[in-house]
Scaffold this motif. Structure first.
Motif, PDB file in Angstrom:
ATOM      1  N   SER A 188       0.843  -1.194   0.000  1.00  0.00           N
ATOM      2  CA  SER A 188       0.000   0.000   0.000  1.00  0.00           C
ATOM      3  C   SER A 188       0.877   1.242   0.000  1.00  0.00           C
ATOM      4  O   SER A 188       2.080   1.168   0.238  1.00  0.00           O
ATOM      5  CB  SER A 188      -0.920   0.001   1.222  1.00  0.00           C
ATOM      6  OG  SER A 188      -0.152  -0.037   2.406  1.00  0.00           O
ATOM      7  N   PHE A 189       0.242   2.384  -0.277  1.00  0.00           N
ATOM      8  CA  PHE A 189       0.939   3.660  -0.200  1.00  0.00           C
ATOM      9  C   PHE A 189      -0.062   4.764   0.097  1.00  0.00           C
ATOM     10  O   PHE A 189      -1.266   4.601  -0.103  1.00  0.00           O
ATOM     11  CB  PHE A 189       1.755   3.963  -1.458  1.00  0.00           C
ATOM     12  CG  PHE A 189       0.945   4.143  -2.724  1.00  0.00           C
ATOM     13  CD1 PHE A 189       0.550   5.406  -3.150  1.00  0.00           C
ATOM     14  CD2 PHE A 189       0.614   3.045  -3.503  1.00  0.00           C
ATOM     15  CE1 PHE A 189      -0.169   5.569  -4.318  1.00  0.00           C
ATOM     16  CE2 PHE A 189      -0.112   3.197  -4.676  1.00  0.00           C
ATOM     17  CZ  PHE A 189      -0.503   4.463  -5.088  1.00  0.00           C
ATOM     18  N   VAL A 190       0.452   5.864   0.607  1.00  0.00           N
ATOM     19  CA  VAL A 190      -0.368   7.020   0.978  1.00  0.00           C
ATOM     20  C   VAL A 190       0.130   8.226   0.191  1.00  0.00           C
ATOM     21  O   VAL A 190       1.336   8.412   0.021  1.00  0.00           O
ATOM     22  CB  VAL A 190      -0.256   7.313   2.493  1.00  0.00           C
ATOM     23  CG1 VAL A 190      -0.997   8.584   2.862  1.00  0.00           C
ATOM     24  CG2 VAL A 190      -0.778   6.134   3.297  1.00  0.00           C
ATOM     25  N   VAL A 191      -0.824   9.044  -0.285  1.00  0.00           N
ATOM     26  CA  VAL A 191      -0.483  10.253  -1.032  1.00  0.00           C
ATOM     27  C   VAL A 191      -1.293  11.416  -0.479  1.00  0.00           C
ATOM     28  O   VAL A 191      -2.513  11.305  -0.319  1.00  0.00           O
ATOM     29  CB  VAL A 191      -0.794  10.084  -2.532  1.00  0.00           C
ATOM     30  CG1 VAL A 191      -0.536  11.372  -3.287  1.00  0.00           C
ATOM     31  CG2 VAL A 191       0.006   8.946  -3.123  1.00  0.00           C
ATOM     32  N   LYS A 192      -0.618  12.514  -0.197  1.00  0.00           N
ATOM     33  CA  LYS A 192      -1.302  13.733   0.233  1.00  0.00           C
ATOM     34  C   LYS A 192      -1.896  14.424  -0.990  1.00  0.00           C
ATOM     35  O   LYS A 192      -1.253  14.511  -2.038  1.00  0.00           O
ATOM     36  CB  LYS A 192      -0.312  14.674   0.933  1.00  0.00           C
ATOM     37  CG  LYS A 192      -0.969  15.895   1.524  1.00  0.00           C
ATOM     38  CD  LYS A 192       0.037  16.715   2.307  1.00  0.00           C
ATOM     39  CE  LYS A 192      -0.650  17.881   2.988  1.00  0.00           C
ATOM     40  NZ  LYS A 192       0.307  18.637   3.806  1.00  0.00           N
ATOM     41  N   ILE A 193      -3.128  14.910  -0.856  1.00  0.00           N
ATOM     42  CA  ILE A 193      -3.798  15.571  -1.964  1.00  0.00           C
ATOM     43  C   ILE A 193      -3.322  17.021  -2.038  1.00  0.00           C
ATOM     44  O   ILE A 193      -3.523  17.804  -1.113  1.00  0.00           O
ATOM     45  CB  ILE A 193      -5.325  15.482  -1.816  1.00  0.00           C
ATOM     46  CG1 ILE A 193      -5.739  14.005  -1.832  1.00  0.00           C
ATOM     47  CG2 ILE A 193      -6.021  16.265  -2.927  1.00  0.00           C
ATOM     48  CD1 ILE A 193      -7.180  13.755  -1.522  1.00  0.00           C
ATOM     49  N   THR A 194      -2.668  17.315  -3.150  1.00  0.00           N
ATOM     50  CA  THR A 194      -2.137  18.646  -3.430  1.00  0.00           C
ATOM     51  C   THR A 194      -2.606  19.039  -4.825  1.00  0.00           C
ATOM     52  O   THR A 194      -3.135  18.205  -5.564  1.00  0.00           O
ATOM     53  CB  THR A 194      -0.594  18.631  -3.399  1.00  0.00           C
ATOM     54  OG1 THR A 194      -0.131  17.778  -4.457  1.00  0.00           O
ATOM     55  CG2 THR A 194      -0.056  18.142  -2.061  1.00  0.00           C
ATOM     56  N   PRO A 195      -2.410  20.295  -5.212  1.00  0.00           N
ATOM     57  CA  PRO A 195      -2.801  20.680  -6.586  1.00  0.00           C
ATOM     58  C   PRO A 195      -2.135  19.813  -7.661  1.00  0.00           C
ATOM     59  O   PRO A 195      -2.717  19.603  -8.717  1.00  0.00           O
ATOM     60  CB  PRO A 195      -2.338  22.141  -6.682  1.00  0.00           C
ATOM     61  CG  PRO A 195      -2.381  22.638  -5.275  1.00  0.00           C
ATOM     62  CD  PRO A 195      -1.968  21.450  -4.429  1.00  0.00           C
TER      63      PRO A 195
END
Length: 119
Positions: free
Chosen positions: A10-17
């Protein structure tokens, strides 16, 4: 490498523009994982929810990104910059996902643009 269900990467991504039009897959996630261009994204839920087909594309820099179909997927959710996507690979180019708000708790997503999770 063959993964058992409890070992699925799994992986996590921060929502940015930067992730509104494509999402870069972390390079270290890709080691040992084989995915095809046509990828299925489905919300992590106990109910069967809507699926999105999102194509993975290799950029000129050699990065693998969710791109074709990503705009539609991204627009289907009431996301805010600072929220987080949690993606878990299930096998056969299928990913489950969960969205967490800026406070670290899972976001209630409700019914989304034709995704009726009430059954």
């Amino acid at each position: 490498m063959v993964y058992q269900e409890n070992d699925w990467p799994s992986f996590v991504v921060k929502i940015t523009p930067e992730v509104t039009h494509k999402l870069k897959i972390p390079k270290n996630f890709l080691s040992g994982v084989v995915v095809s261009a046509d990828t299925i994204l489905r919300r992590n839920t106990h109910r069967m929810g809507r699926c999105w087909v999102v194509k993975m594309v290799t950029t000129e820099e050699g990065d693998l990104v969710f791109q074709e179909g990503w705009d539609e997927f991204f627009e289907d959710y009431p996301l805010e910059f600072g929220d987080y996507f949690y993606f878990r690979y299930h096998r056969n180019s299928k990913f489950g996902f969960t969205v967490f708000g800026t406070g670290g708790c899972e976001k209630e997503m409700g019914t989304l643009n034709g995704d009726d999770d009430s059954s």
